[in-house]
Design a protein around this motif. Structure first.
Motif, PDB file in Angstrom:
ATOM      1  N   ARG A   1      -1.241  -9.490   1.073  1.00  0.00           N
ATOM      2  CA  ARG A   1      -1.587  -8.562   2.140  1.00  0.00           C
ATOM      3  C   ARG A   1      -3.051  -8.125   2.028  1.00  0.00           C
TER       4      ARG A   1
ATOM      5  N   ALA B   1       7.114 -10.005  -7.866  1.00  0.00           N
ATOM      6  CA  ALA B   1       7.229 -10.320  -6.436  1.00  0.00           C
ATOM      7  C   ALA B   1       6.432  -9.321  -5.599  1.00  0.00           C
ATOM      8  N   TYR B   2       6.514  -8.030  -5.926  1.00  0.00           N
ATOM      9  CA  TYR B   2       5.754  -7.026  -5.192  1.00  0.00           C
ATOM     10  C   TYR B   2       4.258  -7.262  -5.367  1.00  0.00           C
ATOM     11  N   GLY B   3       3.844  -7.594  -6.568  1.00  0.00           N
ATOM     12  CA  GLY B   3       2.428  -7.858  -6.818  1.00  0.00           C
ATOM     13  C   GLY B   3       1.919  -9.033  -5.995  1.00  0.00           C
TER      14      GLY B   3
ATOM     15  N   TYR C   1       3.198 -10.120  -3.137  1.00  0.00           N
ATOM     16  CA  TYR C   1       3.193  -9.688  -1.736  1.00  0.00           C
ATOM     17  C   TYR C   1       1.980  -8.803  -1.455  1.00  0.00           C
ATOM     18  N   HIS C   2       1.730  -7.861  -2.331  1.00  0.00           N
ATOM     19  CA  HIS C   2       0.611  -6.934  -2.152  1.00  0.00           C
ATOM     20  C   HIS C   2      -0.723  -7.681  -2.203  1.00  0.00           C
TER      21      HIS C   2
ATOM     22  N   VAL D   1      11.030  -8.078  -9.867  1.00  0.00           N
ATOM     23  CA  VAL D   1      10.683  -7.310  -8.670  1.00  0.00           C
ATOM     24  C   VAL D   1       9.203  -6.922  -8.709  1.00  0.00           C
ATOM     25  N   GLY D   2       8.699  -6.550  -9.870  1.00  0.00           N
ATOM     26  CA  GLY D   2       7.284  -6.187  -9.999  1.00  0.00           C
ATOM     27  C   GLY D   2       6.365  -7.354  -9.716  1.00  0.00           C
TER      28      GLY D   2
END
Length: 82
Positions: free
Chosen positions: A35, A27-29, A31-32, A24-25
């Motif tokens: 962006r 994937a979030y990284g 995505y961030h 999850v970390g």
């Protein structure tokens, strides 16, 4: 060196939780980062437009300064009449 003994078996639930948080970390990284990269592209376009304007202003100011300096040198080089 002290003997620590045999390693403790970690619960499968804890291992699953650790790996889940890792995935999850990551994937979030990703995505961030994506962006922020899009935002940076917009900022760079704006800065490129402003750079053209700023360069034109600086060139004009430099030209005015050179003309003023040439005029001042010409005035200083003329002999004064007494």
């Amino acid at each position: 060196m002290a003997d620590l003994g045999a390693p403790v078996r970690v619960s499968p639930l804890i291992r699953f939780g650790r790996w889940s948080f890792l995935v999850v970390g990551v994937a979030y990284g990703a995505y961030h980062q994506q962006r922020l990269a899009k935002r940076e592209v917009g900022i760079r376009e704006i800065e490129a437009q402003q750079k053209v304007i700023r360069d034109a202003k600086l060139a004009e100011e430099k030209k005015r300064n050179q003309e003023a300096e040439a005029k001042a040198i010409a005035e200083l080089s003329m002999p004064t009449k007494k």
